[in-house]
Enzyme design. Structure first.
Site, PDB file in Angstrom:
ATOM      1  N   LYS A  40     -14.097  -3.565   5.038  1.00 56.94           N
ATOM      2  CA  LYS A  40     -13.737  -4.438   4.061  1.00 56.94           C
ATOM      3  C   LYS A  40     -14.925  -5.375   3.763  1.00 56.94           C
ATOM      4  O   LYS A  40     -15.600  -5.690   4.492  1.00 56.94           O
ATOM      5  CB  LYS A  40     -12.574  -5.101   4.061  1.00 56.94           C
ATOM      6  CG  LYS A  40     -12.288  -5.784   5.364  1.00 56.94           C
ATOM      7  CD  LYS A  40     -10.847  -6.450   5.490  1.00 56.94           C
ATOM      8  CE  LYS A  40     -10.759  -7.415   6.550  1.00 56.94           C
ATOM      9  NZ  LYS A  40      -9.441  -8.181   6.629  1.00 56.94           N
ATOM     10  N   CYS A  91       0.821  -1.367  -0.054  1.00 57.90           N
ATOM     11  CA  CYS A  91      -0.029  -0.066   0.090  1.00 57.90           C
ATOM     12  C   CYS A  91       0.915   1.218   0.188  1.00 57.90           C
ATOM     13  O   CYS A  91       0.668   2.125  -0.822  1.00 57.90           O
ATOM     14  CB  CYS A  91      -0.922  -0.055   1.279  1.00 57.90           C
ATOM     15  SG  CYS A  91      -1.623  -1.481   1.734  1.00 57.90           S
ATOM     16  N   ARG A 118       6.003 -11.815   5.874  1.00 57.73           N
ATOM     17  CA  ARG A 118       5.453 -11.699   7.280  1.00 57.73           C
ATOM     18  C   ARG A 118       6.484 -12.761   8.107  1.00 57.73           C
ATOM     19  O   ARG A 118       6.340 -14.007   7.581  1.00 57.73           O
ATOM     20  CB  ARG A 118       4.093 -12.363   7.148  1.00 57.73           C
ATOM     21  CG  ARG A 118       2.775 -11.469   6.279  1.00 57.73           C
ATOM     22  CD  ARG A 118       2.735 -10.022   6.930  1.00 57.73           C
ATOM     23  NE  ARG A 118       1.862  -9.171   5.914  1.00 57.73           N
ATOM     24  CZ  ARG A 118       0.657  -9.388   5.690  1.00 57.73           C
ATOM     25  NH1 ARG A 118      -0.034 -10.235   6.540  1.00 57.73           N
ATOM     26  NH2 ARG A 118       0.327  -8.518   4.884  1.00 57.73           N
ATOM     27  N   HIS A 166      -8.587  -0.338  -1.636  1.00 58.76           N
ATOM     28  CA  HIS A 166      -7.447  -1.440  -1.705  1.00 58.76           C
ATOM     29  C   HIS A 166      -8.358  -2.688  -2.204  1.00 58.76           C
ATOM     30  O   HIS A 166      -9.214  -3.100  -1.466  1.00 58.76           O
ATOM     31  CB  HIS A 166      -7.000  -2.062  -0.207  1.00 58.76           C
ATOM     32  CG  HIS A 166      -6.345  -0.659   0.707  1.00 58.76           C
ATOM     33  ND1 HIS A 166      -4.992  -0.507   0.866  1.00 58.76           N
ATOM     34  CD2 HIS A 166      -7.213   0.448   1.192  1.00 58.76           C
ATOM     35  CE1 HIS A 166      -4.826   0.487   1.587  1.00 58.76           C
ATOM     36  NE2 HIS A 166      -5.957   1.136   1.751  1.00 58.76           N
ATOM     37  N   ASP A 217      -2.275  -7.282  -5.994  1.00 57.02           N
ATOM     38  CA  ASP A 217      -2.533  -6.177  -5.330  1.00 57.02           C
ATOM     39  C   ASP A 217      -2.754  -4.909  -6.225  1.00 57.02           C
ATOM     40  O   ASP A 217      -2.244  -4.642  -7.087  1.00 57.02           O
ATOM     41  CB  ASP A 217      -1.280  -5.795  -4.523  1.00 57.02           C
ATOM     42  CG  ASP A 217      -1.597  -5.316  -3.171  1.00 57.02           C
ATOM     43  OD1 ASP A 217      -3.092  -5.096  -2.839  1.00 57.02           O
ATOM     44  OD2 ASP A 217      -0.855  -5.004  -2.285  1.00 57.02           O
ATOM     45  N   HIS A 229      -4.382  -0.744  -5.926  1.00 53.54           N
ATOM     46  CA  HIS A 229      -5.157   0.425  -5.173  1.00 53.54           C
ATOM     47  C   HIS A 229      -5.577   1.297  -6.155  1.00 53.54           C
ATOM     48  O   HIS A 229      -4.923   1.822  -7.139  1.00 53.54           O
ATOM     49  CB  HIS A 229      -3.640   1.127  -4.382  1.00 53.54           C
ATOM     50  CG  HIS A 229      -3.296   0.239  -3.228  1.00 53.54           C
ATOM     51  ND1 HIS A 229      -2.371  -0.848  -3.552  1.00 53.54           N
ATOM     52  CD2 HIS A 229      -3.604   0.040  -1.988  1.00 53.54           C
ATOM     53  CE1 HIS A 229      -2.407  -1.450  -2.291  1.00 53.54           C
ATOM     54  NE2 HIS A 229      -2.876  -1.229  -1.621  1.00 53.54           N
ATOM     55  N   GLN A 289       0.811 -11.045  -3.925  1.00 52.14           N
ATOM     56  CA  GLN A 289      -0.563 -10.507  -4.122  1.00 52.14           C
ATOM     57  C   GLN A 289      -1.007 -10.097  -5.283  1.00 52.14           C
ATOM     58  O   GLN A 289      -0.038  -9.393  -5.708  1.00 52.14           O
ATOM     59  CB  GLN A 289      -0.729  -9.658  -2.821  1.00 52.14           C
ATOM     60  CG  GLN A 289      -0.853 -10.100  -1.316  1.00 52.14           C
ATOM     61  CD  GLN A 289      -1.141  -9.046  -0.468  1.00 52.14           C
ATOM     62  OE1 GLN A 289      -0.529  -8.019  -0.602  1.00 52.14           O
ATOM     63  NE2 GLN A 289      -2.305  -9.041   0.476  1.00 52.14           N
TER      64      GLN A 289
END
Length: 358
Positions: A195, A59, A89, A241, A109, A111, A107
């Protein structure tokens, strides 16, 4: 379908200050890898020149990409970034679980920066893409709407007004797309906003989150993002997101466990139970398999068809063809699959073509 996304490739290591500003560090520090301190003048002074971290999220980098666009007009919105970004992680060893929970994952991902009056349109587009993926893979997902727990306000950042507005909008979009076919998770919101999560089950009936769509009024304010509206004034954009598959590793794990890979990607593609007496037709069917890079497991005249099918199921072979005398006579097959049955006689080439289309 032209979606006008801008591809990005963000760095694997970022400045700790970036994740402190975004708010990720206080909430994710326990699951982040140790800070890498860059010592000034080669390490003799002991003075930390810069603190770096392996990114737990993409992000902040996408936010910086928006900020680096310079002056953004309302005519440019929505601005949509995406990447297949690897994140890290530091999971405890006991928490690791095959492809479902790993220390580094990818991901899909995205945005999306938009104005207030574009929120519904942008999120509906994301929901449409998730539904398209589900249809393509015959994937059954449950939907979860996650919001704040008002008794634990320390878990969240941003003004109360922001949260109230974002929760009201996202709940109405959720109802619009799924009617009442979703559950509410009180306390399951991200630290910056509510979310919608898309959840699948593995063979042990455990739930795993895959895709997610998150509505964020807070991070754009933290980074002082803006665009120029139709009156020439500065406005703060809304940030959405979204990950459609979620973790690619976890998504692949769900496909493997639920036998949802396309036929040509399955480790064990198809089983043939032969109870006929004309091997020529059996060999013809096997040749069709080989021509399509499918490698069948053949059981020759079992004493019991049901036992033979159980043996194939135990090997995770769920595409099963039965060829007996009747099938040989008509040059057809009897096709069976868990949760799928074509019905009656059908041509072998027809089955292969149909299964390849999934």
């Amino acid at each position: 379908m032209k979606l006008n996304y801008i591809p990005l490739a963000s760095p694997h290591i970022g400045n700790l200050a970036l994740f402190e500003q975004s708010g990720h560090y206080p909430f994710y520090k326990d699951s982040m890898f140790p800070i890498i301190n860059k010592i000034k003048d080669g390490g003799d002074t002991g003075i930390v020149e810069e603190s770096l971290v392996l990114k737990p999220m993409n992000c902040p980098f996408h936010i910086m990409a928006y900020d680096n666009l310079g002056v953004v007009s309302y005519k440019d919105l929505p601005v949509k970034f995406y990447e297949f970004g690897q994140v890290y992680r530091d999971e405890d060893s006991g928490a690791l679980n095959g492809l479902f929970r790993v220390r580094s994952f990818t991901q899909d991902d995205g945005h999306l920066f938009c104005s207030m009056n574009q929120i519904r349109e942008v999120i509906n587009e994301c929901v449409k893409l998730v539904k398209l993926i589900c249809d393509k893979f015959e994937l059954k997902l449950s939907v979860k709407y996650s919001k704040r727990n008002l008794d634990n306000k320390d878990k969240y950042v941003g003004p109360v007004d922001n949260w109230g507005a974002s929760e009201d909008i996202l709940k109405s979009i959720c109802f619009e797309n799924f009617n009442e076919d979703y559950t509410v998770d009180v306390g399951g919101a991200a630290f910056y906003g509510p979310k919608i999560d898309f959840v699948a089950k593995d063979k042990l009936n455990r739930e795993w989150q895959l895709g997610t769509i998150q509505l964020d009024f807070n991070l754009p304010e933290r980074f002082n993002l803006s665009y120029i509206d139709d009156t020439g004034n500065k406005q703060v954009p809304v940030l959405i997101h979204r990950a459609l598959l979620g973790s690619l590793e976890r998504f692949l794990g769900i496909l493997l466990e639920n036998d949802l890979l396309p036929l040509y990607l399955q480790p064990f593609n198809i089983g043939i139970i032969w109870i006929g007496d004309k091997k020529e037709y059996l060999n013809d069917c096997i040749s069709v398999c080989y021509a399509n890079k499918i490698y069948p497991t053949v059981i020759d005249h079992p004493s019991n068809i049901k036992d033979a099918m159980k043996k194939l199921y135990a090997k995770d072979i769920t595409n099963i063809v039965i060829i007996g005398k009747k099938e040989e006579e008509h040059r057809m097959i009897n096709f069976n699959k868990v949760d799928y049955y074509m019905g009656g006689f059908c041509g072998f080439e027809e089955v292969i073509e149909d299964m390849f289309s999934l």
